[in-house]
Design a protein around this motif. Structure first.
Motif, mmCIF file in Angstrom:
data_model
loop_
_atom_site.group_PDB
_atom_site.id
_atom_site.type_symbol
_atom_site.label_atom_id
_atom_site.label_comp_id
_atom_site.label_asym_id
_atom_site.label_seq_id
_atom_site.Cartn_x
_atom_site.Cartn_y
_atom_site.Cartn_z
ATOM 1 N N GLY A 137 0.787 -1.219 0.000
ATOM 2 C CA GLY A 137 0.000 0.000 0.000
ATOM 3 C C GLY A 137 0.819 1.269 0.000
ATOM 4 N N GLU A 138 2.145 1.149 0.146
ATOM 5 C CA GLU A 138 3.013 2.323 0.186
ATOM 6 C C GLU A 138 3.800 2.429 -1.112
ATOM 7 O OE1 GLU A 138 6.477 4.346 3.023
ATOM 8 O OE2 GLU A 138 5.884 2.263 3.309
ATOM 9 N N ALA A 139 3.676 3.562 -1.789
ATOM 10 C CA ALA A 139 4.390 3.788 -3.043
ATOM 11 C C ALA A 139 5.741 4.434 -2.781
ATOM 12 C CB ALA A 139 3.560 4.676 -3.965
ATOM 13 N N HIS A 140 6.705 4.105 -3.616
ATOM 14 C CA HIS A 140 8.028 4.713 -3.500
ATOM 15 C C HIS A 140 7.962 6.183 -3.891
ATOM 16 C CE1 HIS A 140 12.344 5.252 -3.673
ATOM 17 N NE2 HIS A 140 12.250 5.665 -4.920
ATOM 18 N N ASP A 141 8.531 7.042 -3.045
ATOM 19 C CA ASP A 141 8.587 8.481 -3.307
ATOM 20 C C ASP A 141 10.045 8.880 -3.477
ATOM 21 O OD1 ASP A 141 8.532 11.233 -3.370
ATOM 22 O OD2 ASP A 141 7.143 11.452 -1.686
ATOM 23 N N PRO A 142 10.496 9.183 -4.709
ATOM 24 C CA PRO A 142 11.910 9.509 -4.923
ATOM 25 C C PRO A 142 12.359 10.785 -4.223
ATOM 26 C CG PRO A 142 10.622 9.945 -6.900
ATOM 27 C CD PRO A 142 9.722 9.218 -5.962
ATOM 28 N N TRP A 241 1.207 -6.677 -10.528
ATOM 29 C CA TRP A 241 2.052 -6.096 -9.485
ATOM 30 C C TRP A 241 1.221 -5.217 -8.556
ATOM 31 C CZ3 TRP A 241 3.479 -1.358 -7.569
ATOM 32 C CH2 TRP A 241 4.633 -1.327 -6.786
ATOM 33 N N THR A 242 0.350 -4.394 -9.137
ATOM 34 C CA THR A 242 -0.445 -3.459 -8.352
ATOM 35 C C THR A 242 -1.402 -4.196 -7.431
ATOM 36 O OG1 THR A 242 -0.284 -1.803 -10.110
ATOM 37 C CG2 THR A 242 -2.037 -1.505 -8.492
ATOM 38 N N ARG A 243 -1.975 -5.313 -7.890
ATOM 39 C CA ARG A 243 -2.887 -6.090 -7.041
ATOM 40 C C ARG A 243 -2.184 -6.627 -5.800
ATOM 41 N NH1 ARG A 243 -4.956 -8.143 -12.041
ATOM 42 N NH2 ARG A 243 -3.649 -9.997 -11.827
ATOM 43 N N LEU A 244 -0.905 -6.970 -5.924
ATOM 44 C CA LEU A 244 -0.166 -7.509 -4.788
ATOM 45 C C LEU A 244 0.432 -6.412 -3.911
ATOM 46 C CD1 LEU A 244 1.684 -10.472 -6.537
ATOM 47 C CD2 LEU A 244 -0.059 -10.657 -4.755
ATOM 48 N N ALA A 245 1.007 -5.390 -4.530
ATOM 49 C CA ALA A 245 1.668 -4.328 -3.771
ATOM 50 C C ALA A 245 0.684 -3.294 -3.243
ATOM 51 C CB ALA A 245 2.716 -3.640 -4.652
ATOM 52 N N LEU A 246 -0.514 -3.230 -3.839
ATOM 53 C CA LEU A 246 -1.538 -2.252 -3.462
ATOM 54 C C LEU A 246 -0.995 -0.831 -3.550
ATOM 55 C CD1 LEU A 246 -3.242 -4.029 -0.420
ATOM 56 C CD2 LEU A 246 -3.843 -4.148 -2.841
ATOM 57 N N ALA A 247 -0.185 -0.580 -4.566
ATOM 58 C CA ALA A 247 0.429 0.734 -4.749
ATOM 59 C C ALA A 247 0.720 0.934 -6.223
ATOM 60 C CB ALA A 247 1.716 0.849 -3.934
ATOM 61 N N GLU A 248 0.995 2.183 -6.569
ATOM 62 C CA GLU A 248 1.438 2.478 -7.921
ATOM 63 C C GLU A 248 2.953 2.412 -7.961
ATOM 64 O OE1 GLU A 248 -0.350 2.980 -10.692
ATOM 65 O OE2 GLU A 248 -2.131 2.493 -9.512
ATOM 66 N N PRO A 249 3.528 1.783 -8.994
ATOM 67 C CA PRO A 249 4.995 1.711 -9.069
ATOM 68 C C PRO A 249 5.603 3.063 -9.396
ATOM 69 C CG PRO A 249 4.045 0.859 -11.088
ATOM 70 C CD PRO A 249 2.882 1.131 -10.160
ATOM 71 N N SER A 250 6.814 3.264 -8.908
ATOM 72 C CA SER A 250 7.529 4.482 -9.224
ATOM 73 C C SER A 250 8.253 4.308 -10.544
ATOM 74 C CB SER A 250 8.552 4.814 -8.127
ATOM 75 O OG SER A 250 9.409 5.857 -8.537
ATOM 76 N N THR A 251 8.187 5.323 -11.392
ATOM 77 C CA THR A 251 8.943 5.299 -12.648
ATOM 78 C C THR A 251 10.314 5.908 -12.461
ATOM 79 O OG1 THR A 251 7.951 7.424 -13.291
ATOM 80 C CG2 THR A 251 6.856 5.411 -14.042
ATOM 81 N N ASP A 252 10.652 6.209 -11.204
ATOM 82 C CA ASP A 252 11.959 6.817 -10.908
ATOM 83 C C ASP A 252 12.681 5.987 -9.855
ATOM 84 O OD1 ASP A 252 14.006 8.653 -11.136
ATOM 85 O OD2 ASP A 252 13.216 9.943 -9.538
ATOM 86 N N GLN A 253 12.516 4.657 -9.902
ATOM 87 C CA GLN A 253 13.199 3.784 -8.947
ATOM 88 C C GLN A 253 14.686 3.758 -9.248
ATOM 89 O OE1 GLN A 253 11.283 -0.033 -9.216
ATOM 90 N NE2 GLN A 253 9.808 0.487 -7.642
ATOM 91 N N PRO A 254 15.540 3.733 -8.185
ATOM 92 C CA PRO A 254 16.970 3.650 -8.418
ATOM 93 C C PRO A 254 17.340 2.299 -8.984
ATOM 94 C CG PRO A 254 16.489 3.450 -6.061
ATOM 95 C CD PRO A 254 15.196 3.754 -6.752
#
Length: 254
Positions: A137-142, A241-254
Motif C-alpha cells: 500500500g506504500e508507493a516509493h517516493d523519490p 504487481w499493483t494487485r499484490l503491492a496495493l500501490a502504484e509503481p515508481s517510474t523513478d526507482q533507483p
C-alpha cells in the motif's frame, strides 16, 4: 498488528542466499516469535535484548550494546519497522520477558544496495546487501531520502522470505529487445524502459524479441522471452504487481 502464533525457529530460514533480489519484487516476510527481555522503556521506544545478532568486536567506530530499540505506536517511525513484540510494546516494562518477531507481511522492494566489503554496523554478521522495502500500500517516493526499511536478506534474524511476484522475471537489467511494433528498447527495470528512437511512449508492445544480453543472447534465453511474451502485455504485468503491492509503481526507482 495483532498477535500471531509462535513457530519453531527451525521451521523458518530465508532463501535470500539463493535469490538475487531486485527492485520491483513483491515479497512475503515472516520471522518466528523469539523470547527476549526488555532492557529499558522510554516515552516512544522499548529497547530489547536482540536475540539473534552478535556484537562485532572489530567495529571500533560502531559500538553496539546488543540492544535494539523498537518504536511504540506514538513514534514517528512506527510504520517503518516490521519487528513487533508480544505483549505489545505499550504493555512492557524494563525487565519483562516478551517475544519479538515479524507477523506475515507483504512488502515490495524499492531498491537493492550491495556492499563490498560488507558494511560495518556494530553487529555480526556484517551485511553485504540491504533491501529497501516498502509496506503493502506504500508507493516509493523519490523525493524522500529515508522512506523504506533496510532489510539484510541473509542476516542473523531467521526471516522467511518468499518471492510472490517478479515483474518481467524473464528479463535482466541491460537487456535489449525489439517489440511488436519494431521499436528497440533497453530494459533497466520493470517500470524503467528506454526506447532507442527517443520517442516519449514508455510502454513496449508485446510480444518481445531478445536482441542482446551481455552480447549475443543464448538461444534458450531468446526462446524464453519469446514464449513468455507471446500472450499478455506490459499492462497485465503492471496490474498483477499493483494487485499484490496495493500501490502504484515508481517510474523513478533507483
Amino acid at each position: 498488528m495483532g498477535e500471531w502464533e509462535e513457530e519453531p525457529a527451525g521451521g523458518y530460514r530465508l532463501d535470500g542466499g539463493g535469490v538475487r533480489f531486485r527492485a520491483g519484487d513483491v515479497l512475503s516476510l515472516e520471522c518466528p516469535l523469539t523470547e527476549t527481555t526488555v532492557a529499558s522503556v522510554s516515552r516512544y521506544y522499548v529497547s530489547v535484548r536482540w536475540p539473534w545478532n552478535d556484537v562485532d568486536p572489530e567495529a571500533h567506530s560502531f559500538r553496539w550494546n546488543g540492544v535494539t530499540a523498537l518504536p511504540t505506536p506514538g513514534a514517528f517511525d512506527w510504520d517503518r519497522t516490521y519487528f513487533r513484540t508480544v505483549p505489545a510494546e505499550t504493555e512492557l516494562n524494563a525487565g519483562d520477558t516478551c517475544l519479538v518477531g515479524i507477523a506475515p507481511t507483504v512488502v515490495h522492494i524499492a531498491s537493492v544496495h550491495h556492499f563490498d566489503p560488507p558494511l560495518v554496523t556494530g553487529m555480526l554478521p556484517r551485511p553485504a546487501c540491504y533491501l529497501e522495502i516498502l509496506r503493502q500500500g506504500e508507493a516509493h517516493d523519490p523525493e524522500l531520502e529515508d522512506q523504506g526499511y533496510a532489510l539484510d536478506p541473509v542476516g542473523a534474524e531467521p526471516i522467511r522470505i518468499e518471492l510472490l511476484f517478479r515483474p518481467y522475471a524473464f528479463l535482466e537489467a541491460g537487456d535489449e529487445v525489439v517489440d511488436h511494433d519494431g521499436r528497440a528498447w533497453r530494459f533497466d527495470g520493470p517500470w524503467d524502459w528506454h526506447p532507442f528512437d527517443g520517442q516519449q511512449t514508455a510502454i513496449p508492445a508485446w510480444p518481445l524479441q531478445l536482441l542482446s544480453r551481455n552480447g549475443d543472447p543464448a538461444p534458450e534465453d531468446t526462446a524464453a522471452v519469446t514464449q513468455q511474451t507471446r500472450t499478455g502485455s506490459h499492462e497485465e504485468e503492471l496490474q498483477r504487481w499493483t494487485r499484490l503491492a496495493l500501490a502504484e509503481p515508481s517510474t523513478d526507482q533507483p
